[in-house]
Design a protein around this motif. Structure first.
Motif, PDB file in Angstrom:
ATOM      1  N   THR A  50      -1.244   2.589 -13.939  1.00 16.54           N
ATOM      2  CA  THR A  50      -1.254   1.499 -12.953  1.00 16.54           C
ATOM      3  C   THR A  50      -0.769   1.956 -11.581  1.00 16.54           C
ATOM      4  O   THR A  50      -0.865   1.208 -10.609  1.00 16.54           O
ATOM      5  CB  THR A  50      -0.337   0.339 -13.402  1.00 16.54           C
ATOM      6  OG1 THR A  50       1.014   0.800 -13.454  1.00 16.54           O
ATOM      7  CG2 THR A  50      -0.757  -0.208 -14.754  1.00 16.54           C
ATOM      8  N   SER A  71      -3.508   4.603  -5.140  1.00 16.72           N
ATOM      9  CA  SER A  71      -2.937   3.586  -6.033  1.00 16.72           C
ATOM     10  C   SER A  71      -3.277   2.162  -5.576  1.00 16.72           C
ATOM     11  O   SER A  71      -3.519   1.279  -6.403  1.00 16.72           O
ATOM     12  CB  SER A  71      -1.415   3.750  -6.144  1.00 16.72           C
ATOM     13  OG  SER A  71      -0.810   3.646  -4.875  1.00 16.72           O
ATOM     14  N   HIS A  72      -3.333   1.922  -4.284  1.00 15.21           N
ATOM     15  CA  HIS A  72      -3.622   0.577  -3.797  1.00 15.21           C
ATOM     16  C   HIS A  72      -5.042   0.158  -4.185  1.00 15.21           C
ATOM     17  O   HIS A  72      -5.272  -0.972  -4.624  1.00 15.21           O
ATOM     18  CB  HIS A  72      -3.439   0.497  -2.277  1.00 15.21           C
ATOM     19  CG  HIS A  72      -3.602  -0.888  -1.732  1.00 15.21           C
ATOM     20  ND1 HIS A  72      -2.724  -1.920  -2.032  1.00 15.21           N
ATOM     21  CD2 HIS A  72      -4.566  -1.430  -0.915  1.00 15.21           C
ATOM     22  CE1 HIS A  72      -3.133  -3.019  -1.421  1.00 15.21           C
ATOM     23  NE2 HIS A  72      -4.239  -2.755  -0.743  1.00 15.21           N
ATOM     24  N   GLU A  73      -5.985   1.071  -4.041  1.00 15.32           N
ATOM     25  CA  GLU A  73      -7.381   0.771  -4.406  1.00 15.32           C
ATOM     26  C   GLU A  73      -7.497   0.500  -5.910  1.00 15.32           C
ATOM     27  O   GLU A  73      -8.208  -0.419  -6.340  1.00 15.32           O
ATOM     28  CB  GLU A  73      -8.303   1.943  -4.029  1.00 15.32           C
ATOM     29  CG  GLU A  73      -8.594   2.057  -2.539  1.00 15.32           C
ATOM     30  CD  GLU A  73      -7.475   2.724  -1.771  1.00 15.32           C
ATOM     31  OE1 GLU A  73      -7.631   2.905  -0.548  1.00 15.32           O
ATOM     32  OE2 GLU A  73      -6.428   3.080  -2.366  1.00 15.32           O
ATOM     33  N   GLN A  75      -5.115  -0.608  -7.970  1.00 13.46           N
ATOM     34  CA  GLN A  75      -4.432  -1.847  -8.340  1.00 13.46           C
ATOM     35  C   GLN A  75      -5.257  -3.085  -8.014  1.00 13.46           C
ATOM     36  O   GLN A  75      -5.054  -4.151  -8.601  1.00 13.46           O
ATOM     37  CB  GLN A  75      -3.046  -1.895  -7.679  1.00 13.46           C
ATOM     38  CG  GLN A  75      -2.069  -0.937  -8.342  1.00 13.46           C
ATOM     39  CD  GLN A  75      -0.846  -0.624  -7.504  1.00 13.46           C
ATOM     40  OE1 GLN A  75      -0.655  -1.170  -6.419  1.00 13.46           O
ATOM     41  NE2 GLN A  75      -0.007   0.280  -7.998  1.00 13.46           N
ATOM     42  N   LYS A  76      -6.212  -2.960  -7.097  1.00 18.20           N
ATOM     43  CA  LYS A  76      -7.100  -4.095  -6.797  1.00 18.20           C
ATOM     44  C   LYS A  76      -8.115  -4.319  -7.910  1.00 18.20           C
ATOM     45  O   LYS A  76      -8.670  -5.409  -8.044  1.00 18.20           O
ATOM     46  CB  LYS A  76      -7.836  -3.863  -5.472  1.00 18.20           C
ATOM     47  CG  LYS A  76      -6.948  -4.034  -4.240  1.00 18.20           C
ATOM     48  CD  LYS A  76      -7.765  -4.115  -2.958  1.00 18.20           C
ATOM     49  CE  LYS A  76      -8.257  -2.741  -2.533  1.00 18.20           C
ATOM     50  NZ  LYS A  76      -8.909  -2.775  -1.195  1.00 18.20           N
ATOM     51  N   ASP A  77      -8.376  -3.304  -8.727  1.00 15.96           N
ATOM     52  CA  ASP A  77      -9.437  -3.381  -9.737  1.00 15.96           C
ATOM     53  C   ASP A  77      -8.943  -3.362 -11.177  1.00 15.96           C
ATOM     54  O   ASP A  77      -9.744  -3.259 -12.098  1.00 15.96           O
ATOM     55  CB  ASP A  77     -10.422  -2.211  -9.538  1.00 15.96           C
ATOM     56  CG  ASP A  77     -11.374  -2.458  -8.369  1.00 15.96           C
ATOM     57  OD1 ASP A  77     -11.640  -3.635  -8.082  1.00 15.96           O
ATOM     58  OD2 ASP A  77     -11.818  -1.479  -7.759  1.00 15.96           O
ATOM     59  N   GLN A 104      -2.846 -12.251  -5.751  1.00 15.67           N
ATOM     60  CA  GLN A 104      -4.011 -11.349  -5.842  1.00 15.67           C
ATOM     61  C   GLN A 104      -5.043 -11.623  -4.751  1.00 15.67           C
ATOM     62  O   GLN A 104      -6.138 -11.060  -4.761  1.00 15.67           O
ATOM     63  CB  GLN A 104      -4.671 -11.513  -7.227  1.00 15.67           C
ATOM     64  CG  GLN A 104      -3.856 -10.970  -8.380  1.00 15.67           C
ATOM     65  CD  GLN A 104      -3.844  -9.453  -8.408  1.00 15.67           C
ATOM     66  OE1 GLN A 104      -4.661  -8.801  -7.783  1.00 15.67           O
ATOM     67  NE2 GLN A 104      -2.875  -8.883  -9.118  1.00 15.67           N
ATOM     68  N   GLU A 105      -4.682 -12.496  -3.809  1.00 17.40           N
ATOM     69  CA  GLU A 105      -5.512 -12.779  -2.630  1.00 17.40           C
ATOM     70  C   GLU A 105      -6.916 -13.274  -3.000  1.00 17.40           C
ATOM     71  O   GLU A 105      -7.913 -12.875  -2.406  1.00 17.40           O
ATOM     72  CB  GLU A 105      -5.603 -11.534  -1.727  1.00 17.40           C
ATOM     73  CG  GLU A 105      -4.238 -11.079  -1.223  1.00 17.40           C
ATOM     74  CD  GLU A 105      -4.298  -9.782  -0.416  1.00 17.40           C
ATOM     75  OE1 GLU A 105      -5.349  -9.104  -0.446  1.00 17.40           O
ATOM     76  OE2 GLU A 105      -3.296  -9.453   0.233  1.00 17.40           O
ATOM     77  N   LYS A 151      -7.896 -11.928 -11.150  1.00 16.81           N
ATOM     78  CA  LYS A 151      -8.875 -11.229 -10.332  1.00 16.81           C
ATOM     79  C   LYS A 151      -9.680 -10.362 -11.289  1.00 16.81           C
ATOM     80  O   LYS A 151      -9.143  -9.418 -11.862  1.00 16.81           O
ATOM     81  CB  LYS A 151      -8.179 -10.353  -9.293  1.00 16.81           C
ATOM     82  CG  LYS A 151      -9.105  -9.853  -8.204  1.00 16.81           C
ATOM     83  CD  LYS A 151      -8.280  -9.204  -7.104  1.00 16.81           C
ATOM     84  CE  LYS A 151      -9.151  -8.895  -5.898  1.00 16.81           C
ATOM     85  NZ  LYS A 151      -8.359  -8.324  -4.801  1.00 16.81           N
ATOM     86  N   PRO A 153     -10.880  -7.922 -13.500  1.00 16.08           N
ATOM     87  CA  PRO A 153     -10.644  -6.473 -13.421  1.00 16.08           C
ATOM     88  C   PRO A 153     -11.775  -5.664 -14.045  1.00 16.08           C
ATOM     89  O   PRO A 153     -12.555  -6.171 -14.846  1.00 16.08           O
ATOM     90  CB  PRO A 153      -9.360  -6.309 -14.248  1.00 16.08           C
ATOM     91  CG  PRO A 153      -9.449  -7.385 -15.284  1.00 16.08           C
ATOM     92  CD  PRO A 153     -10.195  -8.536 -14.652  1.00 16.08           C
TER      93      PRO A 153
END
Length: 564
Positions: A50, A71-73, A75-77, A104-105, A151, A153
């Motif tokens: 993660t 890591s940011h990219e 964590q969005k998926d 999760q915007e 969101k 995944p």
């Protein structure tokens, strides 16, 4: 297509390797199981995937992105449900989902539709206004899963989602996950339940940070062909026969299965002679192995069935009649009836299993029998003493290990032991000697100065059990004592339980492990506060079908009661 590619990955904490040079390729459109004993590295591996932990060495690629750089990219998926999921207890089901949607915007105009979709998907629509703290264990896990899916995944990571959840809720969780696979979501499922692992498409078995097996569960099962046997017939004493059988060096493992005993042995010709194990009226039958047999074998599990606790406990005086009695026990909280007119009796030396779905009333009934809750009506008796009229006398004879770790987390292991020894009336040399022996029996030496909250789960449970039995109780109440701990530690616990019963202790236990239910002498099945069945495990299974399992019996008997 690979969802996760790991090459020569290591992670160390204070020079101790949690993961040591592992290489994995996890494919999409399937459920990949992570299994292994406590401390094997399962949670560390998930947290590395993660991006919540940094690696010590090696490479991790998730969904085509390298960690930790992207890591940011990643964590969005991904969706992630940790062991202790961060539900907000004082928010409702819907409010928890709304909060996670905002975190999760999720676009404002899509939030309501997504929440409704997830409520329907997890069968929580009728409970959207319930506070999270008022949900059963199974519902909490489903809400946690819904929050992780808010969101949509590409990869879902679940860290032991079935812990503390009854078989019905675990099947519901599994059905939900299977639907996600059809929707092209890859799932990594860490589990302490080996029947769950057997359902996975691929399994990664870890131990001490190393991979011992990686492949289809059936491959591991096949390694045990012609090595698993069932002993059937008329036993004088099943537990004693099992103990004697496990003393044979060639017998690597063994458990009680209702009216029979399962033994694992390299070759049929090495099985113990029937007259040597008090089983002259019995015979051996070859049976199909399961995943747990392969798991125990690959970890070199070898059990001799002798518990060091046996020599420490005094043999209890023989008592006729019932040691535990529930007489029309009823407990109401406002308009809600948690326990409804429950009655049963338990004799000395019995292991009495108390089963039921989450929220059925098991823990409430337990607490009344321990004197921790006053019944609204009816009576609870221990050793013939009413827990309302003679609570102090009765409680001195009781040991209790609660469902949730109930020791003092901020003080050390040794301080907890001293505190509970004092509460149970142990003093001076007797107190010191008892603590020393419990430290040795439960192998707590290296953890004595640790705060109890920082112990690995298996050692938390060992500490809790040591505190519950150090005063040599006549009656022991165990509320889900093995929840979340690995099969090897569970075997150890049941060796201790058998030893205590041999000394004349009477034990009442709740569990969500259906194989453990078969270790009991009798079982009461409780549903919606009522006892709907009371019999031996074998007889309960027989009510459902010749080839049924204990889990089949559990689910079918509850279904029949629902439809009655």
């Amino acid at each position: 297509m690979s969802l996760v590619k790991i090459d020569n990955l290591s992670k160390s904490f204070d020079n101790n390797f949690a993961l040591n040079d592992i290489t994995i390729d996890i494919k999409g459109k399937m459920v990949t199981g992570l299994v292994g004993p406590d401390g094997a590295g399962k949670t560390t591996l998930i947290r590395l995937m993660t991006g919540l932990l940094d690696k010590t060495s090696g490479n991790i690629n998730v969904l085509g992105y390298d960690l930790p750089k992207f890591s940011h990219e990643i964590q969005k998926d991904i969706g992630y449900m940790p062991q202790k999921f961060g539900l907000y207890e004082d928010l409702s089901v819907k409010e928890n989902l709304l909060l996670y949607a905002k975190l999760q915007e999720i676009p404002k105009n899509e939030i309501q539709n997504r929440i409704n979709e997830l409520l329907s998907f997890t069968n929580l629509s009728d409970f959207d206004s319930f506070l999270a703290k008022n949900l059963s264990g199974g519902m909490k896990q489903k809400l946690g899963l819904a929050c992780a899916l808010i969101k949509k995944p590409k990869l879902l990571l679940l860290d032991e989602p079935g812990v503390g959840v009854d078989p019905i809720s675990r099947r519901e969780l599994w059905d939900i996950v299977q639907q996600l696979i059809k929707d092209n979501v890859g799932v990594i499922w860490s589990t302490a339940y080996l029947d769950e692992a057997e359902l996975c498409d691929e399994v990664i078995l870890l131990d001490h940070g190393k991979i011992l097996f990686n492949g289809n569960p059936n491959e591991l099962k096949k390694t045990m062909n012609n090595k698993v046997f069932k002993l059937v017939g008329s036993f004088e004493n099943k537990r004693e026969t099992l103990r004697l059988a496990l003393k044979n060096d060639k017998v690597k493992d063994g458990v009680i299965l209702g009216n029979s005993i399962k033994l694992v042995c390299e070759d049929e010709k090495f099985l113990p002679k029937l007259n040597q194990i008090n089983a002259t009226n019995c015979k051996y039958e070859k049976i199909e192995p399961n995943f747990e047999d392969g798991f125990m074998n690959i970890l070199n599990g070898n059990f001799n069935s002798d518990s060091p606790l046996s020599s420490e406990l005094k043999t209890l005086e023989k008592i006729e009649g019932s040691l535990i009695e529930a007489i029309s026990l009823t407990k109401k909280f406002g308009n809600f009836t948690a326990t409804n007119n429950v009655s049963f009796q338990i004799k000395q030396g019995e292991i009495f299993g108390f089963l039921g779905p989450n929220g059925a009333g098991k823990s409430t009934t337990f607490k009344m029998l321990c004197g921790l809750l006053h019944p609204s009506s009816g009576e609870a008796k221990v050793l013939g003493l009413s827990l309302e009229k003679s609570s102090y006398k009765a409680r001195k004879k009781i040991g209790y290990m609660s469902q949730k770790f109930a020791l003092y987390g901020d003080i050390s292991v040794i301080e907890n032991m001293k505190f509970f020894a004092g509460i149970y009336g142990l003093k001076g040399k007797e107190k010191d000697n008892k603590i020393k022996s419990m430290i040795k029996i439960f192998e707590l030496e290296k953890y004595l100065k640790y705060p109890a909250k920082d112990l690995p789960l298996g050692f938390k449970q060992r500490l809790a059990l040591s505190c519950a039995v150090m005063h040599n109780p006549s009656v022991l109440f165990l509320d889900e004592p093995t929840s979340g701990i690995d099969p090897i530690t569970r075997r150890e616990f049941w060796n201790h339980i058998y030893a205590m019963v041999k000394k004349g202790m009477t034990i009442m236990v709740t569990t969500h492990f259906m194989d453990e239910a078969e270790y009991c002498d009798r079982i009461a099945l409780i549903y919606k506060g009522k006892a709907i069945a009371l019999d031996t495990p074998h007889n309960l299974i027989s009510q459902v079908g010749k080839n049924a399992t204990m889990e089949d019996a559990f689910i079918e008997l509850i279904k029949r009661n629902k439809n009655a």
